[in-house]
Design an enzyme around this catalytic site. Structure first.
Site, PDB file in Angstrom:
ATOM      1  N   SER A 218       0.833  -1.197   0.000  1.00 23.75           N
ATOM      2  CA  SER A 218       0.000   0.000   0.000  1.00 23.75           C
ATOM      3  C   SER A 218       0.872   1.253   0.000  1.00 23.75           C
ATOM      4  O   SER A 218       1.708   1.423  -0.879  1.00 23.75           O
ATOM      5  CB  SER A 218      -0.963  -0.038   1.196  1.00 23.75           C
ATOM      6  OG  SER A 218      -2.007   0.891   1.057  1.00 23.75           O
TER       7      SER A 218
ATOM      8  N   ASP B 130      -9.874  -5.970  -3.975  1.00 24.14           N
ATOM      9  CA  ASP B 130      -9.313  -4.805  -3.300  1.00 24.14           C
ATOM     10  C   ASP B 130     -10.055  -3.543  -3.748  1.00 24.14           C
ATOM     11  O   ASP B 130     -10.115  -3.242  -4.942  1.00 24.14           O
ATOM     12  CB  ASP B 130      -7.829  -4.689  -3.629  1.00 24.14           C
ATOM     13  CG  ASP B 130      -7.082  -3.705  -2.766  1.00 24.14           C
ATOM     14  OD1 ASP B 130      -7.728  -2.855  -2.120  1.00 24.14           O
ATOM     15  OD2 ASP B 130      -5.838  -3.785  -2.731  1.00 24.14           O
TER      16      ASP B 130
ATOM     17  N   HIS C 274      -7.370  -6.110   0.299  1.00 20.51           N
ATOM     18  CA  HIS C 274      -6.171  -5.266   0.329  1.00 20.51           C
ATOM     19  C   HIS C 274      -4.998  -5.905   1.077  1.00 20.51           C
ATOM     20  O   HIS C 274      -3.903  -5.358   1.068  1.00 20.51           O
ATOM     21  CB  HIS C 274      -6.537  -3.932   0.989  1.00 20.51           C
ATOM     22  CG  HIS C 274      -5.543  -2.833   0.786  1.00 20.51           C
ATOM     23  ND1 HIS C 274      -5.165  -2.376  -0.459  1.00 20.51           N
ATOM     24  CD2 HIS C 274      -4.834  -2.089   1.683  1.00 20.51           C
ATOM     25  CE1 HIS C 274      -4.282  -1.393  -0.327  1.00 20.51           C
ATOM     26  NE2 HIS C 274      -4.062  -1.206   0.959  1.00 20.51           N
TER      27      HIS C 274
END
Length: 255
Positions: A80, A206, A234
């Site tokens: 991320s 996601d 995610h």
């Protein structure tokens, strides 16, 4: 030095960078599974966990801390927001980054007129607005979004919540400026400059870094290894731990 990290295992050095508001403990299950082959350095990014806050918190400032902490060539894995940091590190100091693995990350986290596979800008604004009033509740809601759509959402969210404060509370200013990074980062124009082994691991459910972002990255880097974890949101390294580790080890062994 303001960067704290735990090291697990023996072998080639792999640096693991977490996402917004978390800390290096999120990687522990992965690191323990890889400890027989790699020395895994689980970093707390500045202002997170046990790492000292820096001001202002920017991608360039974080990279400066990392390149000083790990001056020898290392494999870098970023999840991320950590993926944006990892990418910027590889672009700035290619001699330090042996390989780059991007996990549920994106060259641009917020939607723009010419970029749709990302979070709506309004979502980030709402998180920023809510931080001051209820930062813990805001982080819990963010964790819920990270697991949304996965069959194991409840279990993964529980794990992330348990990890959230294991190394202490994140710095409030770092949280705010971390959201600014998510809002403002746009590395699309530089992705083609990457010249190193690249692994992309994404979940097809996601909603924060949608699969389209991974597909775009793979199109820009046709030699990249692109793996989609079906049913993952995610956090594929927790929801699909065994498959994730197999892919990661196979990639690193081939570098």
């Amino acid at each position: 030095m303001s960067v704290y990290f735990d090291s697990i295992g023996h072998g080639e050095d792999v640096v693991w960078l977490h996402g917004w508001a978390m800390n290096g403990t999120v990687w522990r299950p992965v690191a323990e599974a890889m400890a027989g082959d790699y020395c895994n350095h689980l970093v707390d990014l500045p202002g997170h966990g046990r790492s000292t806050a820096i001001a202002p918190l920017t991608v360039d400032a974080i990279v400066a801390e990392l390149e000083a902490t790990f001056p020898l060539p290392v494999h870098v894995v970023g999840w991320s927001l950590g993926g944006a940091v990892a990418t910027a590190w590889a672009l700035k100091r290619p001699e330090q980054v042996r390989s780059l693995s991007l996990i549920s990350s994106s060259p641009c986290f917020a939607q723009r007129d010419d970029w749709r596979p990302a979070m709506p800008m309004e979502t980030l604004r709402q998180f920023a607005a809510n931080l001051g009033n209820d930062w813990q509740g805001t982080l819990k809601r963010f964790i819920s979004l990270q697991t949304l759509g996965s069959p194991t959402a409840r279990e993964v969210a529980k794990t992330l919540l348990a990890d959230l404060l294991l190394h202490g509370e994140p710095d409030q200013q770092a949280l705010r400026e971390g959201l600014d990074i998510l809002r403002d980062t746009d590395l699309r124009s530089r992705i083609a400059e990457l010249d190193l082994p690249l692994l992309l691991q994404f979940g097809d459910r996601d909603t924060l870094s949608p699969l389209g972002a991974g597909e775009w990255l793979a199109a820009q880097q046709p030699k990249a290894t692109f793996v989609v974890h079906r049913g993952a949101a995610h956090v594929p390294f927790l929801s699909h731990l065994d498959d994730f580790v197999v892919v990661q080890k196979r990639f690193l062994a081939g570098v």
